[in-house]
Design an enzyme around this catalytic site. Sequence first.
Site, PDB file in Angstrom:
ATOM      1  N   HIS A 107     -20.076 -46.851  30.561  1.00 56.48           N
ATOM      2  CA  HIS A 107     -20.318 -47.663  31.753  1.00 56.48           C
ATOM      3  C   HIS A 107     -20.081 -46.710  32.914  1.00 56.48           C
ATOM      4  O   HIS A 107     -19.037 -46.051  32.973  1.00 56.48           O
ATOM      5  CB  HIS A 107     -19.358 -48.853  31.821  1.00 56.48           C
ATOM      6  CG  HIS A 107     -19.545 -49.691  33.048  1.00 56.48           C
ATOM      7  ND1 HIS A 107     -20.236 -50.888  33.030  1.00 56.48           N
ATOM      8  CD2 HIS A 107     -19.161 -49.491  34.338  1.00 56.48           C
ATOM      9  CE1 HIS A 107     -20.256 -51.393  34.256  1.00 56.48           C
ATOM     10  NE2 HIS A 107     -19.611 -50.562  35.070  1.00 56.48           N
ATOM     11  N   LEU A 108     -21.025 -46.641  33.848  1.00 52.84           N
ATOM     12  CA  LEU A 108     -20.974 -45.590  34.862  1.00 52.84           C
ATOM     13  C   LEU A 108     -19.666 -45.623  35.647  1.00 52.84           C
ATOM     14  O   LEU A 108     -19.280 -46.656  36.192  1.00 52.84           O
ATOM     15  CB  LEU A 108     -22.150 -45.728  35.831  1.00 52.84           C
ATOM     16  CG  LEU A 108     -22.342 -44.493  36.729  1.00 52.84           C
ATOM     17  CD1 LEU A 108     -22.950 -43.344  35.932  1.00 52.84           C
ATOM     18  CD2 LEU A 108     -23.221 -44.822  37.926  1.00 52.84           C
ATOM     19  N   HIS A 109     -19.001 -44.482  35.692  1.00 53.73           N
ATOM     20  CA  HIS A 109     -17.758 -44.355  36.442  1.00 53.73           C
ATOM     21  C   HIS A 109     -17.599 -42.915  36.916  1.00 53.73           C
ATOM     22  O   HIS A 109     -18.147 -41.983  36.323  1.00 53.73           O
ATOM     23  CB  HIS A 109     -16.551 -44.778  35.598  1.00 53.73           C
ATOM     24  CG  HIS A 109     -16.383 -43.983  34.340  1.00 53.73           C
ATOM     25  ND1 HIS A 109     -17.166 -44.167  33.218  1.00 53.73           N
ATOM     26  CD2 HIS A 109     -15.511 -42.987  34.013  1.00 53.73           C
ATOM     27  CE1 HIS A 109     -16.792 -43.334  32.265  1.00 53.73           C
ATOM     28  NE2 HIS A 109     -15.790 -42.597  32.725  1.00 53.73           N
ATOM     29  N   VAL A 110     -16.848 -42.758  37.989  1.00 49.52           N
ATOM     30  CA  VAL A 110     -16.599 -41.448  38.590  1.00 49.52           C
ATOM     31  C   VAL A 110     -15.106 -41.159  38.539  1.00 49.52           C
ATOM     32  O   VAL A 110     -14.285 -42.013  38.887  1.00 49.52           O
ATOM     33  CB  VAL A 110     -17.090 -41.406  40.055  1.00 49.52           C
ATOM     34  CG1 VAL A 110     -16.742 -40.068  40.703  1.00 49.52           C
ATOM     35  CG2 VAL A 110     -18.594 -41.651  40.124  1.00 49.52           C
ATOM     36  N   HIS A 111     -14.761 -39.959  38.093  1.00 46.98           N
ATOM     37  CA  HIS A 111     -13.372 -39.503  38.085  1.00 46.98           C
ATOM     38  C   HIS A 111     -13.060 -38.875  39.440  1.00 46.98           C
ATOM     39  O   HIS A 111     -13.871 -38.112  39.982  1.00 46.98           O
ATOM     40  CB  HIS A 111     -13.157 -38.452  36.994  1.00 46.98           C
ATOM     41  CG  HIS A 111     -13.459 -38.940  35.618  1.00 46.98           C
ATOM     42  ND1 HIS A 111     -12.476 -39.266  34.711  1.00 46.98           N
ATOM     43  CD2 HIS A 111     -14.643 -39.162  34.986  1.00 46.98           C
ATOM     44  CE1 HIS A 111     -13.035 -39.659  33.585  1.00 46.98           C
ATOM     45  NE2 HIS A 111     -14.351 -39.606  33.726  1.00 46.98           N
TER      46      HIS A 111
ATOM     47  N   LYS B  12      -3.709 -42.206  33.304  1.00 48.56           N
ATOM     48  CA  LYS B  12      -3.063 -40.893  33.168  1.00 48.56           C
ATOM     49  C   LYS B  12      -2.152 -40.576  34.354  1.00 48.56           C
ATOM     50  O   LYS B  12      -1.313 -39.677  34.269  1.00 48.56           O
ATOM     51  CB  LYS B  12      -4.119 -39.795  33.042  1.00 48.56           C
ATOM     52  CG  LYS B  12      -5.037 -39.908  31.846  1.00 48.56           C
ATOM     53  CD  LYS B  12      -6.015 -38.744  31.817  1.00 48.56           C
ATOM     54  CE  LYS B  12      -7.056 -38.909  30.732  1.00 48.56           C
ATOM     55  NZ  LYS B  12      -7.985 -40.031  31.005  1.00 48.56           N
TER      56      LYS B  12
ATOM     57  N   PHE C  74     -16.417 -43.556  28.009  1.00 44.91           N
ATOM     58  CA  PHE C  74     -16.978 -44.884  27.750  1.00 44.91           C
ATOM     59  C   PHE C  74     -18.271 -45.008  28.550  1.00 44.91           C
ATOM     60  O   PHE C  74     -18.413 -44.443  29.638  1.00 44.91           O
ATOM     61  CB  PHE C  74     -15.985 -46.006  28.093  1.00 44.91           C
ATOM     62  CG  PHE C  74     -15.524 -46.043  29.527  1.00 44.91           C
ATOM     63  CD1 PHE C  74     -16.163 -46.844  30.465  1.00 44.91           C
ATOM     64  CD2 PHE C  74     -14.432 -45.289  29.944  1.00 44.91           C
ATOM     65  CE1 PHE C  74     -15.734 -46.889  31.790  1.00 44.91           C
ATOM     66  CE2 PHE C  74     -13.988 -45.326  31.268  1.00 44.91           C
ATOM     67  CZ  PHE C  74     -14.644 -46.125  32.187  1.00 44.91           C
TER      68      PHE C  74
ATOM     69  N   GLN D 164     -20.722 -35.870  27.794  1.00 43.08           N
ATOM     70  CA  GLN D 164     -20.809 -37.307  27.603  1.00 43.08           C
ATOM     71  C   GLN D 164     -19.556 -38.006  28.176  1.00 43.08           C
ATOM     72  O   GLN D 164     -18.477 -37.428  28.151  1.00 43.08           O
ATOM     73  CB  GLN D 164     -20.886 -37.621  26.104  1.00 43.08           C
ATOM     74  CG  GLN D 164     -22.014 -36.983  25.352  1.00 43.08           C
ATOM     75  CD  GLN D 164     -23.348 -37.688  25.589  1.00 43.08           C
ATOM     76  OE1 GLN D 164     -23.402 -38.875  25.912  1.00 43.08           O
ATOM     77  NE2 GLN D 164     -24.425 -36.951  25.470  1.00 43.08           N
TER      78      GLN D 164
END
Length: 215
Positions: A154-158, A86, A152, A149
Site C-alpha cells: 500500500h503506497l507509503h513514504v518513509h 521503529k 507492504f 520492493q
Amino acid sequence: MGLLKTTLIYPANAFDIQKYRRQEFFILYETPEDYKNITCNYLVETKQFENLKWVYNFLDKKSEEERIIYENPDKHDGFILAPDLKWNGTNLDELYLLAVAHRRDLHSIRDLTPNELPLLENIRDECAKTIEEKYGLKKSQLKMYFHYQPTFYHLHVHIVHIKYEAPGLSCTSVLLDSVIENLKIYSDFYTKATLPFLRKENDPLYKKFVEAGRV
C-alpha cells in the site's frame, strides 16, 4: 560501555523468522516484463494485496488513531502521517515516520503516473512543514523515500532524519523527490523502467526470479 539494540518479536511466524535469519543478499533487476510476468503473479499468489486490513483499519481510524501526527483527509491526494514503530518518539536523530496514502489502488512506485503528482507533492511539502513545526527539523535534514520492493503493498513514504541509517536505505530506496522529477520528465517512467531491488536467497520472490532464469 556500548549499547546493544535488539528486536523482540512474539509470537514470531515463519515469515518473521525467515526475514531476520542471516542470509546472502542478491540484487535483482526487474524489467517491466518481469514485473508483469513474475512479480505480479507472486503478489497475487501470496495474497499481498489482501493482507492489508491493518493498513485500512489505520486509515479508517479503527486502530492506532492516537499515533496520527497529521492528516490530509483528501481521499485522492491525501495521506496520514504517523511515527514508525521503529522510532522511540524522543530521539530526533533516529526520527522515523511513515506517510500512508489514503488511496487503496496504489501499491508501489510501479503504479505512479503524473496523476499522482499532487499526492506526492502534498506528502513532501505538508510532511516537511509538519515536521519542522513539531520537531524543529528542516526539510534539508530529512530523507523522504520509497522502498522497492515495499514491505507492504500500500503506497507509503518513509521519512527519517538524515543521520539515521534506516534498514534497507541503500539499494531498495528511491527518493521521493527523484520520483516526482522522473514523473515530470517521463510520464510513464515507472511502468517502463528497470528497477533494482534486494532479496535474500531464501526469499520466495527471489526464487521466482531464479525459476524464470532471470538471475
